[in-house]
Design an enzyme around this catalytic site. Structure first.
Site, mmCIF file in Angstrom:
data_model
loop_
_atom_site.group_PDB
_atom_site.id
_atom_site.type_symbol
_atom_site.label_atom_id
_atom_site.label_comp_id
_atom_site.label_asym_id
_atom_site.label_seq_id
_atom_site.Cartn_x
_atom_site.Cartn_y
_atom_site.Cartn_z
ATOM 1 N N PRO A 24 7.267 14.239 46.782
ATOM 2 C CA PRO A 24 8.708 14.290 46.509
ATOM 3 C C PRO A 24 9.164 15.725 46.746
ATOM 4 C CG PRO A 24 7.449 14.144 44.446
ATOM 5 C CD PRO A 24 6.456 14.067 45.571
ATOM 6 N N ALA A 26 12.738 17.750 46.595
ATOM 7 C CA ALA A 26 14.184 17.750 46.358
ATOM 8 C C ALA A 26 14.888 18.459 47.508
ATOM 9 C CB ALA A 26 14.483 18.452 45.032
ATOM 10 N N GLN A 78 10.474 9.020 41.950
ATOM 11 C CA GLN A 78 10.055 9.923 40.880
ATOM 12 C C GLN A 78 11.222 10.263 39.965
ATOM 13 O OE1 GLN A 78 9.552 14.233 41.360
ATOM 14 N NE2 GLN A 78 7.405 13.960 40.807
ATOM 15 N N CYS A 108 7.746 20.014 37.825
ATOM 16 C CA CYS A 108 8.838 20.842 38.338
ATOM 17 C C CYS A 108 9.042 22.055 37.420
ATOM 18 C CB CYS A 108 10.136 20.037 38.440
ATOM 19 S SG CYS A 108 11.447 21.008 39.185
ATOM 20 N N LYS A 147 2.802 13.225 38.335
ATOM 21 C CA LYS A 147 2.501 14.392 39.147
ATOM 22 C C LYS A 147 2.603 15.603 38.242
ATOM 23 C CE LYS A 147 3.973 16.645 43.445
ATOM 24 N NZ LYS A 147 4.827 17.753 42.996
ATOM 25 N N ASN A 208 -2.989 18.217 45.702
ATOM 26 C CA ASN A 208 -1.759 18.791 46.263
ATOM 27 C C ASN A 208 -1.829 20.312 46.083
ATOM 28 O OD1 ASN A 208 1.421 19.418 44.886
ATOM 29 N ND2 ASN A 208 1.154 18.969 47.053
ATOM 30 N N GLY A 209 -1.235 21.021 47.021
ATOM 31 C CA GLY A 209 -1.148 22.468 46.889
ATOM 32 C C GLY A 209 -1.812 23.210 48.019
ATOM 33 N N ASP A 210 -0.975 23.915 48.804
ATOM 34 C CA ASP A 210 -1.455 24.843 49.840
ATOM 35 C C ASP A 210 -2.168 24.157 50.999
ATOM 36 O OD1 ASP A 210 -0.411 26.674 48.109
ATOM 37 O OD2 ASP A 210 -2.305 27.618 47.562
ATOM 38 N N ARG A 233 5.143 21.700 51.275
ATOM 39 C CA ARG A 233 5.708 22.749 52.137
ATOM 40 C C ARG A 233 5.106 22.704 53.538
ATOM 41 N NH1 ARG A 233 4.360 27.756 48.608
ATOM 42 N NH2 ARG A 233 2.568 26.384 48.274
HETATM 43 C C1 LIG Z 1 11.771 22.452 48.393
HETATM 44 C C2 LIG Z 1 10.834 21.830 47.405
HETATM 45 C C3 LIG Z 1 11.239 20.725 46.670
HETATM 46 C C4 LIG Z 1 10.382 20.137 45.743
HETATM 47 N N1 LIG Z 1 10.792 19.037 45.056
HETATM 48 C C5 LIG Z 1 9.919 18.413 44.210
HETATM 49 C C6 LIG Z 1 10.275 17.200 43.549
HETATM 50 O O1 LIG Z 1 11.384 16.660 43.737
HETATM 51 N N2 LIG Z 1 9.372 16.645 42.714
HETATM 52 C C7 LIG Z 1 8.118 17.202 42.515
HETATM 53 O O2 LIG Z 1 7.304 16.653 41.766
HETATM 54 N N3 LIG Z 1 7.754 18.312 43.147
HETATM 55 C C8 LIG Z 1 8.610 18.916 43.994
HETATM 56 N N4 LIG Z 1 8.209 20.035 44.679
HETATM 57 C C9 LIG Z 1 6.806 20.469 44.564
HETATM 58 C C10 LIG Z 1 5.971 19.860 45.692
HETATM 59 O O3 LIG Z 1 6.008 18.451 45.635
HETATM 60 C C11 LIG Z 1 4.502 20.333 45.635
HETATM 61 O O4 LIG Z 1 3.922 19.925 44.420
HETATM 62 C C12 LIG Z 1 4.389 21.833 45.751
HETATM 63 O O5 LIG Z 1 5.241 22.338 46.755
HETATM 64 C C13 LIG Z 1 2.931 22.251 46.057
HETATM 65 O O6 LIG Z 1 2.497 21.704 47.269
HETATM 66 P P1 LIG Z 1 2.474 22.588 48.640
HETATM 67 O O7 LIG Z 1 1.675 23.832 48.330
HETATM 68 O O8 LIG Z 1 1.808 21.684 49.621
HETATM 69 O O9 LIG Z 1 3.877 22.921 48.964
HETATM 70 C C14 LIG Z 1 9.064 20.660 45.557
HETATM 71 C C15 LIG Z 1 8.659 21.769 46.309
HETATM 72 C C16 LIG Z 1 9.520 22.362 47.225
HETATM 73 C C17 LIG Z 1 9.044 23.533 48.035
#
Ligand SMILES: Cc1cc2nc3c(=O)[nH]c(=O)nc-3n(C[C@H](O)[C@H](O)[C@H](O)COP(=O)(O)O)c2cc1C
Length: 332
Positions: A24, A26, A78, A108, A147, A208-210, A233
């Site tokens: 998810p 936003a 979500q 979040c 999550k 999840n993450g990086d 991301r």
């Molecule tokens: C622009 C943006 C919007 C996000 N929106 C949500 C969201 O709506 N719900 C959620 O659980 N996490 C949200 N996240 C967190 C991501 O889902 C994810 O957990 C976090 O970016 C880590 O993963 P990554 O390192 O692959 O980016 C958001 C992250 C970003 C950068």
């Protein structure tokens, strides 16, 4: 390389054909964008988080965030909120909508969300998470998932405690972004937490993450043993990441997109947003968030970037891309 990391997965009563999830996001994971990610092979995509209070008070506006269609499968919805009763009354309002999984946001870390005791603030109340999931389970056969982050801060890492509460309440799957709330996006995601949760958990664990490259995805599977991965991301920065990862995991050679193909994909994304939003100017504004991912590494792109920031329609964008192709790409 061919390995067994890419496989089907069972989430409650759902048999899912693959284990690559779109997070998810936003402001990003709207319907047309999810459909593009699905074309590449994403098995599950989550819509942008939806406020439980929004659904309780301003249903018409909030429900738009979970707009869907038949091709938008499987869809995770979500919710974020602060209290089981409020989650449950919000869910009552959407339970007949067309989606497959209901997820509780416990990660979040945005100030406004934390201030309302929602998102990662819920990590401080495993009991509330238990009551929420249990309450939702009584209302639906759809899998209820959550999550989370690892904890509030490094002194209060409590993902196993949160897992215990969620699993006891009947959660079907847990996704862990192993940073604390206090870290926001700083430092590195500590994948050891995913490994430890996977060893401990009776339900599927999604890492999840990086994950920014196909190699990162392989490493995530290798280092943690997770059941699936969730991309966030990484897919904004590289809109082709899902197909790159799936090629790598299935032992297929990935042919990187040419400059032209990247630009054509960008125009297509913009057009899909336009078609969906029925408003070219708004679609263009929306698309700007995705644009940089498509043009990363293209020659002479800074000029294109500044032009795109002033463009007001998808037609103008398509024309600008054609000009760029003629003037810059033919010379490179
Ligand atoms: C622009 C943006 C919007 C996000 N929106 C949500 C969201 O709506 N719900 C959620 O659980 N996490 C949200 N996240 C967190 C991501 O889902 C994810 O957990 C976090 O970016 C880590 O993963 P990554 O390192 O692959 O980016 C958001 C992250 C970003 C950068």
């Amino acid at each position: 390389m061919k390995n067994s990391f890419f496989h089907s997965i069972k989430i409650g009563n759902l048999d899912v054909t693959g284990n690559i999830f779109v997070a998810p996001l936003a402001g990003y994971t709207n319907l047309p964008t999810r459909l593009l990610y699905r074309k590449q092979g994403a098995s599950i995509a989550y819509a942008e988080m939806v406020s439980a209070e929004g659904l309780n008070y301003n249903f018409g506006k909030s429900v738009k965030l979970i707009d869907t269609c038949n091709e938008d499968k499987l869809l995770g919805v979500q919710l974020f909120g602060y209290n089981a009763e409020r989650f449950i009354s919000a869910f009552e309002k959407i339970k007949n909508e067309n989606f497959d999984i209901i997820d509780i946001n416990c990660g979040c870390s945005v100030k406004k969300i934390i201030k309302s005791n929602s998102g990662a603030a819920l990590l401080k109340s495993p009991d509330e998470i238990y009551r929420t999931i249990k309450g939702l389970k009584e209302l639906t056969d759809k899998p209820v998932t959550l999550k989370i982050r690892s904890g509030w801060d490094l002194q209060s890492i409590n993902y196993t405690e949160v897992y215990d509460a969620a699993e006891k309440a009947g959660a079907a799957l847990i996704t862990l972004h192993p940073r604390t709330k206090s870290m926001l996006f700083s430092g590195k995601a500590d994948w050891q937490h995913i490994k430890q949760l996977k060893q401990y958990s009776k339900i599927p664990v999604i890492g999840n993450g990086d994950i920014f490259t196909a190699d990162d995805a392989v490493r995530m599977f290798e280092e943690t043993g997770c059941d699936g991965i969730m991309l966030a991301r990484g897919i904004i920065e590289n809109p082709f990441l899902i197909e790159e990862i799936i090629a790598k995991l299935t032992g297929n050679i990935y042919i990187p997109k040419s400059h032209e193909e990247k630009l054509d994909a960008a125009v297509l994304h913009c057009r899909k947003l336009e078609e969906y939003m029925q408003n070219s100017e708004r679609a263009m504004v929306e698309f700007r968030k995705f644009f940089h991912g498509y043009v990363k590494g293209l020659p002479g792109v800074s000029n294109l970037r500044s032009v795109v920031n002033t463009i007001k329609s998808c037609d103008e964008f398509a024309k600008t891309v054609d000009l760029y192709k003629e003037r810059i790409l033919v010379r490179n």
